[in-house]
Design an enzyme around this catalytic site. Structure first.
Site, short mmCIF file in Angstrom:
data_model
loop_
_atom_site.label_atom_id
_atom_site.label_comp_id
_atom_site.label_asym_id
_atom_site.label_seq_id
_atom_site.Cartn_x
_atom_site.Cartn_y
_atom_site.Cartn_z
N HIS A 65 0.83 -1.20 0.00
CA HIS A 65 0.00 0.00 0.00
C HIS A 65 0.87 1.26 0.00
CE1 HIS A 65 -3.77 -2.24 1.70
NE2 HIS A 65 -3.33 -2.73 0.56
N GLU A 67 1.26 3.72 2.03
CA GLU A 67 1.98 4.04 3.25
C GLU A 67 3.31 3.29 3.34
OE1 GLU A 67 -2.45 3.85 4.52
OE2 GLU A 67 -1.15 3.09 2.91
N ALA A 169 -20.85 10.14 -28.35
CA ALA A 169 -20.59 11.40 -29.06
C ALA A 169 -21.69 11.58 -30.10
CB ALA A 169 -19.22 11.36 -29.73
N SER A 183 -19.85 6.49 -38.76
CA SER A 183 -19.75 7.33 -37.56
C SER A 183 -18.35 7.84 -37.27
CB SER A 183 -20.24 6.54 -36.34
OG SER A 183 -19.43 5.39 -36.14
N THR A 211 -21.52 -2.56 -32.85
CA THR A 211 -20.35 -1.68 -32.84
C THR A 211 -19.13 -2.38 -33.43
OG1 THR A 211 -21.18 -0.49 -30.90
CG2 THR A 211 -18.83 -0.32 -31.34
N GLY A 306 -27.14 2.87 -29.30
CA GLY A 306 -28.33 3.31 -28.59
C GLY A 306 -29.16 2.21 -27.98
N LEU A 308 -28.26 -0.91 -26.88
CA LEU A 308 -27.64 -1.47 -25.68
C LEU A 308 -27.54 -0.42 -24.57
CD1 LEU A 308 -26.39 -3.87 -24.29
CD2 LEU A 308 -24.23 -3.39 -25.45
N ALA A 310 -29.72 1.93 -23.94
CA ALA A 310 -31.04 2.00 -23.32
C ALA A 310 -31.26 0.81 -22.39
CB ALA A 310 -32.12 2.03 -24.40
#
Length: 385
Positions: A65, A67, A169, A183, A211, A306, A308, A310
């Protein structure tokens, strides 16, 4: 939970110095953004008579960690020093020993803490242990900033799921692509660079099959960081191209979640390329999110279309929004929009955003905000493409 008070007096003369060093802790902690899940991002500074004698940050789960690194750098100079850390030191043994004991053994005189750890294994007991050992402990320095930095970690602990961030976008007339589906590119290079930097802070990035078919994305940080998120595809039937950038797992790992309708031959072809294929009895954003939580993810970025998007909103797993608006008009009645049908019939039902901010990135605007969703949001039965 033990009482962590007294808290930090903002109006005190020494407040500026306290804030200065806590901001340095946050700066150090951010160096490991995207790499510490399921652990938090933590930075630490050790001061001796106003001079920095040790600094450190937590690089990733399983490693020491913050510290520990800071105290090791300070060495004997930690005796009688002041230690700043943005999150309460742990007081339990996990993959690493408790930091409270390291702080006590180093001879630190005062510990300044940004926020109490929400993890029930700690949650005030670290502060209590330090005080029992005779150390002065101040709590709550730059607390809001500390919470903001580790909002995903806090969510994992409290809500038992990753922070869901939806990014899209669109043009000024609300389109994410032309009627043809083209796109590339909606926004300019500065906005795209911001997305690459955002990915570097996330543990996973999710898209749907459409996509992959239309855009063939890489979903990496494009060299803005050595860290790339886990790339996730949701596809019911695995009707995916045999060649795609996401199958190049030398760049970053890729997992494809699919359903019982999946093509077995295509499943094998993906696995032969090094892609991890996970078949689920039902394919929904909520179930995928549960799997990513079990894998230790703290922040999941949704860069999907759009439909997926939603579904993810309806499943109640989107908490935050990054919406880019480009000064362009593309038109087209059938051109896709960023959010599909949510089943809402009136403006009174519209999902509102809170804690919103606007940024100008080149010629593009970026709206950031948090979705105000009902707590009893029910999962949708619809599936990914």
């Amino acid at each position: 939970m033990p009482d962590p008070s007294p808290t930090f007096p903002d109006s005190s003369i020494c407040g500026d110095e306290h804030r200065r060093w806590m901001q340095r802790c946050l700066e150090l902690a951010r160096r490991a953004a995207g790499q510490t899940a399921p652990n938090p991002m933590v930075g630490c500074v050790v001061l001796q008579q106003g001079l920095v004698v040790g600094e450190g940050f937590h690089p990733q789960a399983g490693q020491p960690h913050a510290e520990v690194f800071a105290l090791a750098q300070a060495g004997a100079r930690a005796q009688g020093a002041t230690l700043y850390v943005n999150l309460e030191p742990c007081n339990h043994t996990g993959r690493t020993p408790p930091c409270t004991e390291a702080v006590i053994q180093a001879g630190v005189r005062r510990v300044c803490v940004g926020m109490v750890d929400p993890d029930p294994r700690v949650s005030g007991t670290g502060i209590q242990r330090l005080r029992q050992a005779g150390l002065e402990v101040i709590v709550g320095i730059e607390e809001d900033a500390c919470r903001q930095l580790n909002e995903a970690f806090v969510q994992r602990i409290i809500r038992k799921r990753p922070l869901g961030l939806l990014k899209y976008a669109m043009t000024l007339d609300g389109k994410i692509a032309a009627v043809s589906g083209h796109s590339v590119w909606v926004t300019g290079p500065i906005a795209r660079a911001a997305v690459h930097q955002l990915r570097a802070t996330c543990d996973a990035v999710v898209v749907g099959g459409n996509t992959v078919r239309r855009d063939n994305p890489r979903l990496t940080s494009h060299g803005h960081s050595s860290h790339n998120p886990l790339r996730v595809v949701m596809s019911r039937r695995l009707e995916l191209p045999l060649e795609a950038n996401l199958w190049c797992t030398e760049d970053a790992p890729t997992t494809v979640f699919t359903g019982p309708e999946a093509d077995l031959a295509h499943c094998q072809a993906l696995e032969d390329r090094g892609v991890n294929v996970v078949a689920l009895p039902a394919l929904t954003p909520r179930i995928v999110t549960e799997h990513l939580y079990q894998r230790g993810c703290a922040t999941v970025l949704w860069e999907c279309g759009g439909l997926l998007a939603a579904q993810a909103i309806q499943d109640g797993i989107i908490d935050k929004l990054w919406a880019f608006v480009a000064p362009k008009l593309i038109g087209g009645i059938s051109a896709p929009s960023p959010i599909g049908d949510l089943g809402l019939q009136s403006m009174g039902q519209a999902i509102t955003l809170s804690r919103t901010t606007w940024r100008l990135l080149g010629d593009d605007l970026l709206l950031e905000g948090y979705l105000d969703l009902p707590v009893d949001s029910q999962p949708t039965s619809s599936e990914a493409d």
